[in-house]
Design a protein around this motif. Sequence first.
Motif, PDB file in Angstrom:
ATOM      1  N   GLU B 110       0.844  -1.190   0.000  1.00 39.21           N
ATOM      2  CA  GLU B 110       0.000   0.000   0.000  1.00 39.21           C
ATOM      3  C   GLU B 110       0.878   1.237   0.000  1.00 39.21           C
ATOM      4  O   GLU B 110       2.030   1.198   0.411  1.00 39.21           O
ATOM      5  CB  GLU B 110      -0.912  -0.008   1.236  1.00 39.21           C
ATOM      6  N   ASN B 111       0.295   2.330  -0.435  1.00 40.33           N
ATOM      7  CA  ASN B 111       0.987   3.614  -0.469  1.00 40.33           C
ATOM      8  C   ASN B 111       0.875   4.347   0.848  1.00 40.33           C
ATOM      9  O   ASN B 111      -0.018   4.074   1.643  1.00 40.33           O
ATOM     10  CB  ASN B 111       0.362   4.503  -1.557  1.00 40.33           C
ATOM     11  N   GLY B 112       1.771   5.321   1.030  1.00 36.51           N
ATOM     12  CA  GLY B 112       1.591   6.259   2.119  1.00 36.51           C
ATOM     13  C   GLY B 112       2.645   6.151   3.203  1.00 36.51           C
ATOM     14  O   GLY B 112       3.566   5.333   3.146  1.00 36.51           O
ATOM     15  N   ILE B 113       2.471   7.009   4.178  1.00 34.90           N
ATOM     16  CA  ILE B 113       3.358   7.109   5.333  1.00 34.90           C
ATOM     17  C   ILE B 113       2.539   6.772   6.564  1.00 34.90           C
ATOM     18  O   ILE B 113       1.381   7.201   6.670  1.00 34.90           O
ATOM     19  CB  ILE B 113       3.895   8.557   5.452  1.00 34.90           C
ATOM     20  N   ASP B 114       3.135   6.016   7.476  1.00 35.09           N
ATOM     21  CA  ASP B 114       2.507   5.789   8.777  1.00 35.09           C
ATOM     22  C   ASP B 114       1.136   5.120   8.623  1.00 35.09           C
ATOM     23  O   ASP B 114       0.199   5.404   9.370  1.00 35.09           O
ATOM     24  CB  ASP B 114       2.354   7.141   9.514  1.00 35.09           C
ATOM     25  N   LYS B 194       9.955   7.273  -0.994  1.00 36.89           N
ATOM     26  CA  LYS B 194       8.905   7.355  -2.011  1.00 36.89           C
ATOM     27  C   LYS B 194       8.033   8.595  -1.788  1.00 36.89           C
ATOM     28  O   LYS B 194       7.534   9.213  -2.733  1.00 36.89           O
ATOM     29  CB  LYS B 194       8.046   6.079  -1.992  1.00 36.89           C
ATOM     30  N   SER B 195       7.888   8.961  -0.531  1.00 37.68           N
ATOM     31  CA  SER B 195       7.049  10.107  -0.184  1.00 37.68           C
ATOM     32  C   SER B 195       7.599  11.422  -0.737  1.00 37.68           C
ATOM     33  O   SER B 195       6.835  12.357  -1.002  1.00 37.68           O
ATOM     34  CB  SER B 195       6.937  10.180   1.348  1.00 37.68           C
ATOM     35  N   VAL B 196       8.907  11.490  -0.914  1.00 41.79           N
ATOM     36  CA  VAL B 196       9.502  12.730  -1.445  1.00 41.79           C
ATOM     37  C   VAL B 196       8.878  13.080  -2.799  1.00 41.79           C
ATOM     38  O   VAL B 196       8.674  14.248  -3.122  1.00 41.79           O
ATOM     39  CB  VAL B 196      11.033  12.593  -1.570  1.00 41.79           C
ATOM     40  N   TRP B 197       8.547  12.061  -3.554  1.00 35.84           N
ATOM     41  CA  TRP B 197       7.893  12.306  -4.854  1.00 35.84           C
ATOM     42  C   TRP B 197       6.368  12.337  -4.715  1.00 35.84           C
ATOM     43  O   TRP B 197       5.696  13.235  -5.191  1.00 35.84           O
ATOM     44  CB  TRP B 197       8.311  11.201  -5.839  1.00 35.84           C
ATOM     45  N   ASN B 198       5.842  11.316  -4.057  1.00 35.72           N
ATOM     46  CA  ASN B 198       4.380  11.158  -4.003  1.00 35.72           C
ATOM     47  C   ASN B 198       3.671  12.287  -3.273  1.00 35.72           C
ATOM     48  O   ASN B 198       2.603  12.740  -3.702  1.00 35.72           O
ATOM     49  CB  ASN B 198       4.019   9.858  -3.277  1.00 35.72           C
ATOM     50  N   THR B 199       4.230  12.694  -2.152  1.00 33.42           N
ATOM     51  CA  THR B 199       3.514  13.641  -1.290  1.00 33.42           C
ATOM     52  C   THR B 199       3.318  14.994  -1.971  1.00 33.42           C
ATOM     53  O   THR B 199       2.230  15.569  -1.874  1.00 33.42           O
ATOM     54  CB  THR B 199       4.227  13.750   0.073  1.00 33.42           C
ATOM     55  N   PRO B 200       4.314  15.517  -2.691  1.00 38.08           N
ATOM     56  CA  PRO B 200       4.028  16.736  -3.455  1.00 38.08           C
ATOM     57  C   PRO B 200       3.186  16.491  -4.706  1.00 38.08           C
ATOM     58  O   PRO B 200       2.166  17.156  -4.915  1.00 38.08           O
ATOM     59  CB  PRO B 200       5.422  17.250  -3.857  1.00 38.08           C
ATOM     60  N   PHE B 201       3.618  15.564  -5.534  1.00 38.40           N
ATOM     61  CA  PHE B 201       3.049  15.524  -6.883  1.00 38.40           C
ATOM     62  C   PHE B 201       1.649  14.927  -6.941  1.00 38.40           C
ATOM     63  O   PHE B 201       0.835  15.339  -7.760  1.00 38.40           O
ATOM     64  CB  PHE B 201       3.971  14.775  -7.841  1.00 38.40           C
ATOM     65  N   LEU B 282      -0.489  12.456   2.074  1.00 34.06           N
ATOM     66  CA  LEU B 282      -0.210  13.845   2.464  1.00 34.06           C
ATOM     67  C   LEU B 282      -0.586  14.117   3.918  1.00 34.06           C
ATOM     68  O   LEU B 282       0.217  14.646   4.692  1.00 34.06           O
ATOM     69  CB  LEU B 282      -0.971  14.794   1.529  1.00 34.06           C
ATOM     70  N   GLY B 283      -1.790  13.758   4.297  1.00 28.45           N
ATOM     71  CA  GLY B 283      -2.269  14.089   5.645  1.00 28.45           C
ATOM     72  C   GLY B 283      -1.380  13.529   6.745  1.00 28.45           C
ATOM     73  O   GLY B 283      -1.091  14.209   7.736  1.00 28.45           O
ATOM     74  N   ASN B 284      -0.923  12.294   6.553  1.00 28.21           N
ATOM     75  CA  ASN B 284      -0.085  11.694   7.600  1.00 28.21           C
ATOM     76  C   ASN B 284       1.276  12.378   7.703  1.00 28.21           C
ATOM     77  O   ASN B 284       1.866  12.438   8.783  1.00 28.21           O
ATOM     78  CB  ASN B 284       0.093  10.194   7.341  1.00 28.21           C
ATOM     79  N   VAL B 285       1.783  12.887   6.590  1.00 23.37           N
ATOM     80  CA  VAL B 285       3.047  13.636   6.635  1.00 23.37           C
ATOM     81  C   VAL B 285       2.847  14.934   7.414  1.00 23.37           C
ATOM     82  O   VAL B 285       3.663  15.302   8.278  1.00 23.37           O
ATOM     83  CB  VAL B 285       3.562  13.931   5.206  1.00 23.37           C
ATOM     84  N   VAL B 286       1.747  15.619   7.143  1.00 24.03           N
ATOM     85  CA  VAL B 286       1.458  16.866   7.849  1.00 24.03           C
ATOM     86  C   VAL B 286       1.242  16.593   9.342  1.00 24.03           C
ATOM     87  O   VAL B 286       1.685  17.357  10.197  1.00 24.03           O
ATOM     88  CB  VAL B 286       0.238  17.570   7.222  1.00 24.03           C
ATOM     89  N   ALA B 287       0.599  15.472   9.639  1.00 25.45           N
ATOM     90  CA  ALA B 287       0.357  15.131  11.048  1.00 25.45           C
ATOM     91  C   ALA B 287       1.677  14.877  11.777  1.00 25.45           C
ATOM     92  O   ALA B 287       1.869  15.340  12.900  1.00 25.45           O
ATOM     93  CB  ALA B 287      -0.550  13.911  11.143  1.00 25.45           C
ATOM     94  N   ILE B 288       2.583  14.144  11.147  1.00 23.42           N
ATOM     95  CA  ILE B 288       3.894  13.899  11.778  1.00 23.42           C
ATOM     96  C   ILE B 288       4.644  15.216  11.941  1.00 23.42           C
ATOM     97  O   ILE B 288       5.258  15.474  12.983  1.00 23.42           O
ATOM     98  CB  ILE B 288       4.708  12.895  10.937  1.00 23.42           C
ATOM     99  N   ALA B 289       4.581  16.061  10.920  1.00 24.73           N
ATOM    100  CA  ALA B 289       5.233  17.372  11.017  1.00 24.73           C
ATOM    101  C   ALA B 289       4.702  18.146  12.213  1.00 24.73           C
ATOM    102  O   ALA B 289       5.466  18.778  12.951  1.00 24.73           O
ATOM    103  CB  ALA B 289       5.000  18.163   9.731  1.00 24.73           C
TER     104      ALA B 289
END
Lengths: 311, 311
Positions: B110-114, B194-201, B282-289
């Motif tokens: 699956e895709n994503g972070i966390d 992978k998130s470096v590409w996926n999360t923005p684009f 995206l949301g999980n990256v912002v949440a970790i931030a």
Amino acid sequence: MNDKPHIVIVGAGAIGAFYGAVLKRAGCRVSVVLRSDYDAVAEHGFTVNSPLGDLSYKPDGVYRKGGNNADTNDVAADYVICCVKVLPDTDRAALITPWVSAGTRIVLIENGIDIEPPVAEAFPDNPLISCLAFIAVNRTEVPGVIEHVAYGRLALGVWPEGVTEDCRALAQWFEQEGIDVKLAESVVRERWIKSVWNTPFNPLSVLAGGADMASMLDAPGGEALARALMAEVTAVAAAHGYPLPDDIIDRNIASTRKMPGYRNSMALDYLAGRPMEIEAILGNVVAIAGRLSIPVPRLETIRVALAMRHE
Amino acid sequence: MNDKPHIVIVGAGAIGAFYGAVLKRAGCRVSVVLRSDYDAVAEHGFTVNSPLGDLSYKPDGVYRKGGNNADTNDVAADYVICCVKVLPDTDRAALITPWVSAGTRIVLIENGIDIEPPVAEAFPDNPLISCLAFIAVNRTEVPGVIEHVAYGRLALGVWPEGVTEDCRALAQWFEQEGIDVKLAESVVRERWIKSVWNTPFNPLSVLAGGADMASMLDAPGGEALARALMAEVTAVAAAHGYPLPDDIIDRNIASTRKMPGYRNSMALDYLAGRPMEIEAILGNVVAIAGRLSIPVPRLETIRVALAMRHE
């Protein structure tokens, strides 16, 4: 100025037709220059449904925008009022040129920040009056029929600053017909004040698919983002020499809460497939921020996302 | 593990059906759980058109996702592979529950972070293997027919870290059928890469109306925004304990320049009206931030603008 000044409205869409109607009722000669609805207006004039009473009128002259206006050489305008949308590919100076002679006052009733320079540079010797309109007015589906819903207040002053007799004359005609006018010593400051609301919410509504105000404010993080965007605008305004009141963001949020189902003008343009004043309202703010080295990461993100859409 | 391990693919869309096909050809027993195309797959199995050769197969069991799977009590799964989209209203743990018993390895492709915690918390005693797929594979308009366009590489490891014999067994089956596998001591690090590409684009492409890569990079300010967004992601990754290589942004931009007409998976989901994995990507990256107090104003702007759209 003679007793019956001649006013030429260039770009007589809803706003131009409406303020032209007010000036006509105030006793001015009013000619209009327009593209859409030319035939209907030339034949029947404008019908203006308004809470201010009967404002329908037949203009003293009706001309095609961008057409061959050779017959205009003998039409000296005391005021040319430009109500054309501020778009990157629209040369507003060229559009008003046929109506401008020595002494003609140029008046802009248009949205945005830093929209005056292209006109000022083209006509360095003519007075330039810049106006902001706070109004809800729409064209209807019937050509030449305008629906004035509410409001109508104007803020105006010489660009970049000052209030002259020309401003006062204009204000007097508007006021005698029921339009509130604020004579602004700093119209640039007035533009920044309006920009605090317009610059975030207009473009955001497009990214949000034409959303209304409640959909934006009530989304998770929505109000916080709106406040952060407004803070970026006020930071640019302050660096530009126009510090705004401390409570301006709170007041903007509070007033926006009172219009939950409202769709702003850019949302309506987006939903109708019409061109949008993204550069005038957002791009110019980001450009000033860049010149002054003020970080505006959120505004820039929105600007670029919209540019990606339209490339 | 017996000679012929039983693998249950939960969520046999394009990716699940494809990796199931590979495991089937490697000699595993493969059952699938799906919602769409159930009837066609139960009758005819999957047709998989692939540069890897004939991968069509009839699964050993075909079950309805979310249906009454009472007949599954006697189906012991050695591996349950969850390929379900990671969406806020999808309870993935509940979806795999019927297939998990003591000793079942749970695998996420699956895709994503966390995205692992909800599953890990529901099955604290089962091994959890987390995988990322780098693949272009689509369902076609014909039910049960899958088009494998290119790639297929997997990165996998135990979550949150480590490589076990279970991982090696899985890798061996994939590799013997032509799939590259990277055994990752830190699969979380792989997810950040992978998130470096996926999360923005991915999310940007939605705001840009389903734009392709060239439309995004070539818009005024497009590459600069992409780089700034990637820098926000790498800053969060570093604070999270996963510093990434210095040149990762340059390499991502360079590789993206080589796929000008490419539309990413979220752009395709958007254009097709399918649900999008915005929170996972995206949301999980912002949440970790937020938890780590790393400023991510651009990512946050995009996240909120998308939320305004979907409220």
